[in-house]
Design a protein around this motif. Structure first.
Motif, PDB file in Angstrom:
ATOM      1  N   THR A 199       0.848  -1.189   0.000  1.00 53.64           N
ATOM      2  CA  THR A 199       0.000   0.000   0.000  1.00 53.64           C
ATOM      3  C   THR A 199       0.882   1.237   0.000  1.00 53.64           C
ATOM      4  O   THR A 199       1.868   1.301   0.730  1.00 53.64           O
ATOM      5  CB  THR A 199      -0.934   0.013   1.226  1.00 53.64           C
ATOM      6  OG1 THR A 199      -1.723  -1.190   1.248  1.00 53.64           O
ATOM      7  CG2 THR A 199      -1.870   1.214   1.178  1.00 53.64           C
ATOM      8  N   TYR A 200       0.505   2.201  -0.824  1.00 53.53           N
ATOM      9  CA  TYR A 200       1.336   3.398  -0.948  1.00 53.53           C
ATOM     10  C   TYR A 200       0.487   4.570  -1.426  1.00 53.53           C
ATOM     11  O   TYR A 200      -0.658   4.397  -1.874  1.00 53.53           O
ATOM     12  CB  TYR A 200       2.475   3.160  -1.943  1.00 53.53           C
ATOM     13  CG  TYR A 200       2.018   2.843  -3.353  1.00 53.53           C
ATOM     14  CD1 TYR A 200       1.947   3.841  -4.333  1.00 53.53           C
ATOM     15  CD2 TYR A 200       1.647   1.554  -3.714  1.00 53.53           C
ATOM     16  CE1 TYR A 200       1.526   3.553  -5.624  1.00 53.53           C
ATOM     17  CE2 TYR A 200       1.226   1.250  -4.995  1.00 53.53           C
ATOM     18  CZ  TYR A 200       1.169   2.261  -5.946  1.00 53.53           C
ATOM     19  OH  TYR A 200       0.741   1.979  -7.220  1.00 53.53           O
ATOM     20  N   VAL A 201       1.047   5.761  -1.316  1.00 48.60           N
ATOM     21  CA  VAL A 201       0.405   6.962  -1.839  1.00 48.60           C
ATOM     22  C   VAL A 201       1.010   7.239  -3.205  1.00 48.60           C
ATOM     23  O   VAL A 201       2.234   7.392  -3.341  1.00 48.60           O
ATOM     24  CB  VAL A 201       0.630   8.169  -0.902  1.00 48.60           C
ATOM     25  CG1 VAL A 201      -0.032   9.418  -1.489  1.00 48.60           C
ATOM     26  CG2 VAL A 201       0.073   7.880   0.487  1.00 48.60           C
ATOM     27  N   ALA A 202       0.157   7.280  -4.226  1.00 46.28           N
ATOM     28  CA  ALA A 202       0.628   7.539  -5.586  1.00 46.28           C
ATOM     29  C   ALA A 202       1.034   9.006  -5.735  1.00 46.28           C
ATOM     30  O   ALA A 202       0.737   9.841  -4.876  1.00 46.28           O
ATOM     31  CB  ALA A 202      -0.462   7.185  -6.591  1.00 46.28           C
ATOM     32  N   ILE A 203       1.679   9.317  -6.824  1.00 46.28           N
ATOM     33  CA  ILE A 203       2.151  10.680  -7.077  1.00 46.28           C
ATOM     34  C   ILE A 203       0.987  11.673  -7.075  1.00 46.28           C
ATOM     35  O   ILE A 203       1.129  12.823  -6.657  1.00 46.28           O
ATOM     36  CB  ILE A 203       2.899  10.744  -8.426  1.00 46.28           C
ATOM     37  CG1 ILE A 203       4.099   9.782  -8.406  1.00 46.28           C
ATOM     38  CG2 ILE A 203       3.377  12.160  -8.707  1.00 46.28           C
ATOM     39  CD1 ILE A 203       5.092  10.045  -7.302  1.00 46.28           C
ATOM     40  N   ASN A 204      -0.207  11.210  -7.517  1.00 43.92           N
ATOM     41  CA  ASN A 204      -1.377  12.104  -7.546  1.00 43.92           C
ATOM     42  C   ASN A 204      -2.068  12.229  -6.196  1.00 43.92           C
ATOM     43  O   ASN A 204      -3.087  12.909  -6.068  1.00 43.92           O
ATOM     44  CB  ASN A 204      -2.378  11.629  -8.595  1.00 43.92           C
ATOM     45  CG  ASN A 204      -2.973  10.259  -8.275  1.00 43.92           C
ATOM     46  OD1 ASN A 204      -2.673   9.665  -7.237  1.00 43.92           O
ATOM     47  ND2 ASN A 204      -3.804   9.742  -9.168  1.00 43.92           N
ATOM     48  N   GLY A 205      -1.529  11.559  -5.156  1.00 48.99           N
ATOM     49  CA  GLY A 205      -2.083  11.669  -3.815  1.00 48.99           C
ATOM     50  C   GLY A 205      -3.086  10.591  -3.451  1.00 48.99           C
ATOM     51  O   GLY A 205      -3.549  10.543  -2.304  1.00 48.99           O
ATOM     52  N   ASP A 206      -3.422   9.705  -4.396  1.00 48.88           N
ATOM     53  CA  ASP A 206      -4.377   8.634  -4.113  1.00 48.88           C
ATOM     54  C   ASP A 206      -3.696   7.480  -3.388  1.00 48.88           C
ATOM     55  O   ASP A 206      -2.510   7.198  -3.610  1.00 48.88           O
ATOM     56  CB  ASP A 206      -4.989   8.095  -5.414  1.00 48.88           C
ATOM     57  CG  ASP A 206      -5.915   9.092  -6.078  1.00 48.88           C
ATOM     58  OD1 ASP A 206      -6.340  10.048  -5.400  1.00 48.88           O
ATOM     59  OD2 ASP A 206      -6.196   8.924  -7.282  1.00 48.88           O
ATOM     60  N   LEU A 207      -4.469   6.817  -2.540  1.00 48.20           N
ATOM     61  CA  LEU A 207      -3.976   5.612  -1.877  1.00 48.20           C
ATOM     62  C   LEU A 207      -4.180   4.427  -2.816  1.00 48.20           C
ATOM     63  O   LEU A 207      -5.251   4.267  -3.416  1.00 48.20           O
ATOM     64  CB  LEU A 207      -4.733   5.373  -0.568  1.00 48.20           C
ATOM     65  CG  LEU A 207      -4.155   4.297   0.353  1.00 48.20           C
ATOM     66  CD1 LEU A 207      -2.830   4.761   0.964  1.00 48.20           C
ATOM     67  CD2 LEU A 207      -5.142   3.940   1.463  1.00 48.20           C
ATOM     68  N   VAL A 208      -3.158   3.581  -2.946  1.00 51.16           N
ATOM     69  CA  VAL A 208      -3.226   2.428  -3.847  1.00 51.16           C
ATOM     70  C   VAL A 208      -2.786   1.181  -3.084  1.00 51.16           C
ATOM     71  O   VAL A 208      -1.796   1.210  -2.343  1.00 51.16           O
ATOM     72  CB  VAL A 208      -2.319   2.622  -5.077  1.00 51.16           C
ATOM     73  CG1 VAL A 208      -2.413   1.411  -6.004  1.00 51.16           C
ATOM     74  CG2 VAL A 208      -2.690   3.889  -5.828  1.00 51.16           C
ATOM     75  N   THR A 209      -3.528   0.096  -3.259  1.00 49.40           N
ATOM     76  CA  THR A 209      -3.191  -1.182  -2.634  1.00 49.40           C
ATOM     77  C   THR A 209      -3.174  -2.285  -3.676  1.00 49.40           C
ATOM     78  O   THR A 209      -4.046  -2.341  -4.548  1.00 49.40           O
ATOM     79  CB  THR A 209      -4.217  -1.557  -1.543  1.00 49.40           C
ATOM     80  OG1 THR A 209      -4.143  -0.610  -0.484  1.00 49.40           O
ATOM     81  CG2 THR A 209      -3.926  -2.947  -0.971  1.00 49.40           C
ATOM     82  N   SER A 210      -2.180  -3.138  -3.601  1.00 47.65           N
ATOM     83  CA  SER A 210      -2.174  -4.360  -4.413  1.00 47.65           C
ATOM     84  C   SER A 210      -1.933  -5.530  -3.466  1.00 47.65           C
ATOM     85  O   SER A 210      -1.154  -5.421  -2.517  1.00 47.65           O
ATOM     86  CB  SER A 210      -1.095  -4.303  -5.497  1.00 47.65           C
ATOM     87  OG  SER A 210       0.161  -4.016  -4.945  1.00 47.65           O
ATOM     88  N   ALA A 211      -2.631  -6.628  -3.720  1.00 48.49           N
ATOM     89  CA  ALA A 211      -2.544  -7.804  -2.857  1.00 48.49           C
ATOM     90  C   ALA A 211      -2.211  -9.032  -3.704  1.00 48.49           C
ATOM     91  O   ALA A 211      -2.672  -9.144  -4.847  1.00 48.49           O
ATOM     92  CB  ALA A 211      -3.862  -8.023  -2.110  1.00 48.49           C
ATOM     93  N   TYR A 212      -1.431  -9.940  -3.129  1.00 46.23           N
ATOM     94  CA  TYR A 212      -0.962 -11.101  -3.885  1.00 46.23           C
ATOM     95  C   TYR A 212      -1.005 -12.360  -3.018  1.00 46.23           C
ATOM     96  O   TYR A 212      -0.807 -12.307  -1.804  1.00 46.23           O
ATOM     97  CB  TYR A 212       0.479 -10.880  -4.359  1.00 46.23           C
ATOM     98  CG  TYR A 212       0.676  -9.590  -5.105  1.00 46.23           C
ATOM     99  CD1 TYR A 212       0.477  -9.533  -6.483  1.00 46.23           C
ATOM    100  CD2 TYR A 212       1.033  -8.419  -4.435  1.00 46.23           C
ATOM    101  CE1 TYR A 212       0.636  -8.339  -7.169  1.00 46.23           C
ATOM    102  CE2 TYR A 212       1.196  -7.225  -5.117  1.00 46.23           C
ATOM    103  CZ  TYR A 212       0.992  -7.193  -6.489  1.00 46.23           C
ATOM    104  OH  TYR A 212       1.140  -6.005  -7.160  1.00 46.23           O
ATOM    105  N   ILE A 213      -1.254 -13.493  -3.665  1.00 43.48           N
ATOM    106  CA  ILE A 213      -1.185 -14.796  -3.005  1.00 43.48           C
ATOM    107  C   ILE A 213      -0.314 -15.717  -3.842  1.00 43.48           C
ATOM    108  O   ILE A 213      -0.511 -15.849  -5.053  1.00 43.48           O
ATOM    109  CB  ILE A 213      -2.586 -15.426  -2.825  1.00 43.48           C
ATOM    110  CG1 ILE A 213      -3.410 -14.623  -1.810  1.00 43.48           C
ATOM    111  CG2 ILE A 213      -2.466 -16.878  -2.370  1.00 43.48           C
ATOM    112  CD1 ILE A 213      -4.822 -15.157  -1.619  1.00 43.48           C
ATOM    113  N   PHE A 214       0.657 -16.356  -3.195  1.00 40.85           N
ATOM    114  CA  PHE A 214       1.528 -17.331  -3.842  1.00 40.85           C
ATOM    115  C   PHE A 214       1.355 -18.669  -3.121  1.00 40.85           C
ATOM    116  O   PHE A 214       1.609 -18.759  -1.920  1.00 40.85           O
ATOM    117  CB  PHE A 214       2.994 -16.896  -3.755  1.00 40.85           C
ATOM    118  CG  PHE A 214       3.382 -15.834  -4.736  1.00 40.85           C
ATOM    119  CD1 PHE A 214       4.160 -16.147  -5.841  1.00 40.85           C
ATOM    120  CD2 PHE A 214       2.961 -14.520  -4.563  1.00 40.85           C
ATOM    121  CE1 PHE A 214       4.530 -15.169  -6.748  1.00 40.85           C
ATOM    122  CE2 PHE A 214       3.320 -13.535  -5.463  1.00 40.85           C
ATOM    123  CZ  PHE A 214       4.106 -13.855  -6.566  1.00 40.85           C
TER     124      PHE A 214
END
Length: 317
Positions: A199-214
């Motif tokens: 989870t991080y704050v994008a350059i445009n200020g939006d919060l972004v989350t990516s989730a993964y399962i291995f």
């Protein structure tokens, strides 16, 4: 000083730690070395929650600042230790790893927390080598497939200020295997899979989350060359799916900021035309979500060598 995971680490956002569901509550360890009611174990730049039944962490959550990384050698910063706050009897120690194909798989990666001043980074590096932050990963998995999401964190370039919140944990199922060395050795439960969120704050200020399962299954353990072939995006899942697999309740912001396409779940974005797909290759991966007309159009517009490459890629899963 072990302040642990900081909820306000990302600019303008506060991201809470996952909470155990009702089904998990009875399995949460009260570490004997912590105050009553304090179950989250703090380390430098990360915190974790322990399971009574598996003696492994349910999750490990870290604050990662790639702009302030220090280089700490494994010789100085890789000293494995038993965390007495948790209790020797409540964690898997070196006996389960010595002379076996099972690695001490870091949940929070060592180099993810080696940031800040040199001394702080060194302490964080060694803190990450607590047995509480390790989980049973087969050497073929730990040194191959699992490197893909770990390297993605290390090389991440999309975050504002280069700051990330990274959460990781094992997935246990009714089909789990157990490892034992024989009579007198307490069997150790092997996770069927591992998950990671970024989870991080994008350059445009939006919060972004990516989730993964291995998944750590038989097919995965057959190869040691998967990391050269697989693409991280093919292992992405929605936060809803991750919650169902883990029994954890994630911060609501991690749902809203993870609008995954091509998954027929509560957060899915429907695709009806080829132009809605970011690449033609993804159209084939959208089967069951994209309409038949979209898939047909993609097949006709894909170059033959691209189709062969995709088929070869999918044969690994």
């Amino acid at each position: 000083m072990r302040k642990g995971y900081q909820e306000n680490f990302l600019t303008n956002f506060s991201l809470a730690l996952p909470q155990p569901s009702l089904a998990l509550e009875g399995d949460i360890l009260q570490p004997p070395g912590l105050s009553h009611g304090q179950k989250v174990v703090p380390y430098i730049h990360f915190s974790l929650l322990m399971s009574i039944s598996t003696k492994q962490a349910i999750y490990s959550a870290a604050n990662v600042d790639n702009s302030a990384q220090q280089t700490i050698s494994g010789g100085k910063g890789r000293k494995w230790f038993i965390d007495e706050r948790v209790g020797r009897e409540n964690q898997i120690t070196n006996d389960a790893y010595t002379g076996t194909p099972w690695d001490r798989g870091h949940l929070t990666r060592r180099t993810a927390v080696t940031w800040g001043s040199y001394n702080t980074a060194l302490e964080a590096s060694n803190d990450s080598c607590a047995y509480t932050n390790a989980s049973m990963q087969h050497k073929h998995f730990n040194e191959d497939e699992w490197r893909v999401p770990e390297l993605a964190v290390a090389k991440f370039k999309l975050a504002k200020g280069n700051k990330l919140v990274v959460m990781t944990g094992p997935i246990f199922t009714t089909c789990d295997r157990y490892f034992t060395k024989g009579i007198g050795f307490t069997p150790v439960r092997i996770p069927s899979a591992f998950w990671k969120t970024i989870t991080y704050v994008a350059i445009n200020g939006d919060l972004v989350t990516s989730a993964y399962i291995f998944f750590q299954d038989t097919d995965t353990l057959k190869t040691t060359k998967a990391k050269q072939r697989i693409q991280l995006r093919h292992f992405r899942v929605t936060t809803t799916e991750l919650q169902l697999w883990t029994g954890l309740v994630f911060d609501e912001q991690m749902f809203d900021s993870n609008p995954l396409k091509f998954y027929d779940g509560p957060e899915t974005i429907r695709v009806s035309e080829l132009k809605d797909l970011s690449t033609k290759t993804k159209a084939l991966l959208a089967a069951g979500v994209a309409t038949a007309q979209t898939i047909k159009a993609a097949r006709h517009k894909m170059k033959l060598d691209s189709l062969y490459e995709l088929v070869d890629e999918l044969s690994w899963y």
